[in-house]
Design a protein around this motif. Structure first.
Motif, mmCIF file in Angstrom:
data_model
loop_
_atom_site.group_PDB
_atom_site.id
_atom_site.type_symbol
_atom_site.label_atom_id
_atom_site.label_comp_id
_atom_site.label_asym_id
_atom_site.label_seq_id
_atom_site.Cartn_x
_atom_site.Cartn_y
_atom_site.Cartn_z
ATOM 1 N N VAL A 35 0.663 -1.345 -0.005
ATOM 2 C CA VAL A 35 0.090 0.063 0.092
ATOM 3 C C VAL A 35 0.983 1.300 0.083
ATOM 4 N N LYS A 36 0.275 2.538 0.004
ATOM 5 C CA LYS A 36 0.744 3.600 0.171
ATOM 6 C C LYS A 36 0.558 4.112 1.723
ATOM 7 N N ASP A 37 1.115 4.888 2.258
ATOM 8 C CA ASP A 37 0.854 5.455 3.606
ATOM 9 C C ASP A 37 0.873 6.792 3.867
ATOM 10 N N ALA A 81 6.919 2.232 -2.103
ATOM 11 C CA ALA A 81 7.026 3.336 -2.850
ATOM 12 C C ALA A 81 6.722 3.041 -4.700
ATOM 13 N N SER A 82 6.309 4.221 -5.367
ATOM 14 C CA SER A 82 5.844 3.695 -6.587
ATOM 15 C C SER A 82 6.824 2.954 -7.540
ATOM 16 N N ALA A 83 8.131 3.535 -7.216
ATOM 17 C CA ALA A 83 9.472 2.958 -7.895
ATOM 18 C C ALA A 83 9.400 1.195 -7.683
ATOM 19 N N ASN A 84 9.105 0.676 -6.662
ATOM 20 C CA ASN A 84 9.459 -0.317 -6.082
ATOM 21 C C ASN A 84 8.240 -1.390 -6.319
ATOM 22 N N ARG A 85 7.366 -1.073 -6.818
ATOM 23 C CA ARG A 85 5.947 -1.881 -6.716
ATOM 24 C C ARG A 85 6.160 -3.264 -7.434
ATOM 25 N N GLU A 86 6.586 -2.993 -8.785
ATOM 26 C CA GLU A 86 6.749 -4.206 -9.567
ATOM 27 C C GLU A 86 7.695 -5.273 -8.964
ATOM 28 N N GLY A 92 -2.564 0.778 -4.460
ATOM 29 C CA GLY A 92 -2.136 1.865 -4.122
ATOM 30 C C GLY A 92 -1.820 2.961 -5.286
ATOM 31 N N THR A 93 -3.097 3.497 -5.831
ATOM 32 C CA THR A 93 -2.761 4.476 -6.878
ATOM 33 C C THR A 93 -1.904 3.886 -7.943
ATOM 34 N N TYR A 94 -2.066 2.742 -8.477
ATOM 35 C CA TYR A 94 -1.272 1.822 -9.341
ATOM 36 C C TYR A 94 -1.747 1.882 -10.611
ATOM 37 N N SER A 95 -1.244 2.659 -11.670
ATOM 38 C CA SER A 95 -2.033 2.806 -12.847
ATOM 39 C C SER A 95 -1.746 1.648 -13.846
ATOM 40 N N ILE A 96 -2.755 1.097 -14.397
ATOM 41 C CA ILE A 96 -2.514 0.009 -15.260
ATOM 42 C C ILE A 96 -1.805 0.396 -16.567
ATOM 43 N N SER A 111 3.556 -1.257 -19.905
ATOM 44 C CA SER A 111 5.165 -1.683 -19.748
ATOM 45 C C SER A 111 5.000 -2.311 -18.360
ATOM 46 N N ARG A 112 4.230 -1.882 -17.440
ATOM 47 C CA ARG A 112 4.115 -2.775 -16.150
ATOM 48 C C ARG A 112 3.711 -4.310 -16.333
ATOM 49 N N LYS A 113 2.705 -4.195 -17.337
ATOM 50 C CA LYS A 113 2.095 -5.548 -17.396
ATOM 51 C C LYS A 113 2.929 -6.542 -18.080
ATOM 52 N N GLY A 137 9.709 6.645 -10.703
ATOM 53 C CA GLY A 137 9.036 5.403 -11.218
ATOM 54 C C GLY A 137 7.416 5.764 -11.489
ATOM 55 N N SER A 138 6.985 6.781 -11.509
ATOM 56 C CA SER A 138 5.402 7.212 -11.575
ATOM 57 C C SER A 138 5.033 7.376 -13.367
ATOM 58 N N THR A 139 3.796 7.182 -13.388
ATOM 59 C CA THR A 139 3.420 7.364 -14.662
ATOM 60 C C THR A 139 3.497 9.046 -15.000
ATOM 61 N N PRO A 140 3.234 9.877 -13.863
ATOM 62 C CA PRO A 140 3.214 11.220 -14.235
ATOM 63 C C PRO A 140 4.668 11.948 -14.415
ATOM 64 N N ILE A 141 5.580 11.464 -13.931
ATOM 65 C CA ILE A 141 7.029 12.082 -14.198
ATOM 66 C C ILE A 141 7.420 11.754 -15.484
ATOM 67 N N THR A 192 8.382 9.549 -2.583
ATOM 68 C CA THR A 192 7.033 9.832 -2.467
ATOM 69 C C THR A 192 6.322 11.252 -2.934
ATOM 70 N N TYR A 193 5.018 11.235 -3.000
ATOM 71 C CA TYR A 193 4.487 12.586 -3.292
ATOM 72 C C TYR A 193 4.573 13.446 -1.918
ATOM 73 N N SER A 194 4.411 13.074 -0.858
ATOM 74 C CA SER A 194 4.611 13.931 0.532
ATOM 75 C C SER A 194 5.956 14.680 0.276
ATOM 76 N N THR A 246 3.058 17.209 -9.615
ATOM 77 C CA THR A 246 2.098 16.613 -10.321
ATOM 78 C C THR A 246 1.997 14.960 -10.111
ATOM 79 N N THR A 247 0.982 14.484 -10.060
ATOM 80 C CA THR A 247 0.447 13.101 -10.023
ATOM 81 C C THR A 247 -1.239 13.350 -10.283
ATOM 82 N N ASP A 248 -1.820 11.861 -9.754
ATOM 83 C CA ASP A 248 -2.889 11.729 -10.137
ATOM 84 C C ASP A 248 -3.808 13.037 -9.343
ATOM 85 N N ALA A 249 -5.063 13.574 -9.798
ATOM 86 C CA ALA A 249 -5.705 14.474 -9.118
ATOM 87 C C ALA A 249 -6.156 14.058 -7.706
HETATM 88 N N1 GLU Z 1 -1.054 6.470 -10.875
HETATM 89 C C1 GLU Z 1 0.120 6.799 -11.028
HETATM 90 C C2 GLU Z 1 1.322 5.486 -11.320
HETATM 91 O O1 GLU Z 1 0.836 4.688 -11.036
HETATM 92 C C3 GLU Z 1 1.064 7.751 -10.246
HETATM 93 C C4 GLU Z 1 0.597 7.434 -8.551
HETATM 94 C C5 GLU Z 1 1.587 6.742 -8.169
HETATM 95 O O2 GLU Z 1 2.614 6.739 -8.218
HETATM 96 O O3 GLU Z 1 1.255 5.847 -7.547
HETATM 97 O O4 GLU Z 1 2.437 5.708 -11.439
#
Ligand code: GLU
Length: 289
Positions: A61-63, A106-111, A124-128, A131-133, A174-178, A194-196, A211-214
């Motif tokens: 998860v994200k915290d 964190a986003s970069a370490n999920r896969e 945790g706000t994990y966009s499909i 490339s992740r697939k 490691g996020s889609t927005p960056i 992290t975004y925080s 910048t990240t998901d609204a």
């Molecule tokens: N949803 C976007 C992503 O999966 C940004 C949010 C996040 O990093 O968790 O990269």
């Protein structure tokens, strides 16, 4: 493939300060999640076999994302839409709250965490994305949002059209927005795990925008209403999925069935965490790719 078309009004209009206080009214975190199911069998799911052997679920998860995935350090309580989705899946798999171990990743370490078997699934706000697939699978989508901008109240930035070369934008590694900013905009980037941390950089004038998901940014704006604001229209489409070990089609099908047949629970989870603005957000159809 990154999509950068405009999203329109979907999910974004939930920009309410109320979103953060939606858990009031006497109900505790996760109370809208059904009790653990009895006698669950998932023939042919290695992930479920591991959970059963262990007697518990390990969820990524994200915290630090209020309203979505948040840990109150003082009380130890986890709240948020994503956390409740994770709880719902665990309950349907037969596990109680006491049998859930949460790991902040964190986003970069999920896969990698999924590939390594460090977690059973990730919510945790994990966009499909395609490339992740290549490394993991996704159940869902269970929510749709889009990339937005968080700026200081006195900022001249009004939309993504203002992300010019003199602007520094912060996002998570490691996020889609960056990646979208790097690929399609002239702005400089600065990144953290992290975004925080990006929000702190914004508040300290080390960045001009986050910048990240609204859906994520709304939570931070609500935490600093006199200081920060979300501006502009969303400029990507982010479809949130549950990250799963690649090839566990049985578990993926089980979670997709849950989303497809559990509309009332989805709605209750949405209402409890993000719904206080009164904005109607539709549950998306699952994609059984
Ligand atoms: N949803 C976007 C992503 O999966 C940004 C949010 C996040 O990093 O968790 O990269």
């Amino acid at each position: 493939m990154r999509r950068t078309r405009a999203l329109g009004g979907i999910a974004i209009a939930a920009a309410s300060i109320m979103a953060l206080t939606a858990c009031g009214g006497g109900s505790g975190p996760g109370e809208e999640v059904p009790p653990p199911a009895d006698d669950v069998t998932l023939e042919g799911s290695p992930t479920f076999d591991a959970m059963q052997a262990r007697g518990g679920v390990i969820v990524g998860v994200k915290d630090d994302q209020p309203g979505l995935g948040y840990l109150d350090a003082a009380t130890g309580e986890r709240t948020g839409f994503d956390v409740d989705i994770a709880r719902w899946i665990a309950a349907e798999l037969g596990f109680s709250e006491e049998q859930i171990t949460y790991e902040a990743i964190a986003s970069a370490n999920r896969e990698q965490a999924i590939v390594n078997g460090q977690i059973d699934y990730y919510v945790g706000t994990y966009s499909i994305t395609d490339s992740r697939k290549e490394q993991i699978d996704f159940a869902g989508p269970y929510f749709i949002t889009g990339q937005g901008l968080l700026v200081r109240q006195d900022s001249a930035i009004e939309s993504d059209a203002d992300l010019t070369s003199d602007v520094t934008v912060c996002s998570a590694t490691g996020s889609t927005p960056i990646q979208n900013i790097r690929d399609n905009y002239d702005a400089d980037t600065v990144e953290f795990d992290t975004y925080s941390l990006c929000v702190e950089a914004l508040r300290n004038n080390q960045a001009d925008a986050v910048t990240t998901d609204a859906a994520i940014l709304i939570g931070y704006a609500a935490a600093y209403p006199d200081e920060l604001q979300v501006v502009g229209e969303p400029f990507s489409v982010e479809e949130y999925g549950v990250g799963l070990p690649k090839g566990d089609d049985v578990l993926r099908g089980f979670i997709n069935d849950l989303f497809e047949n559990g509309g009332d629970t989805w709605q209750a989870i949405y209402d409890a965490n993000l719904g206080a603005s009164g904005t109607v957000v539709e549950q998306p159809a699952v994609d059984r790719y």
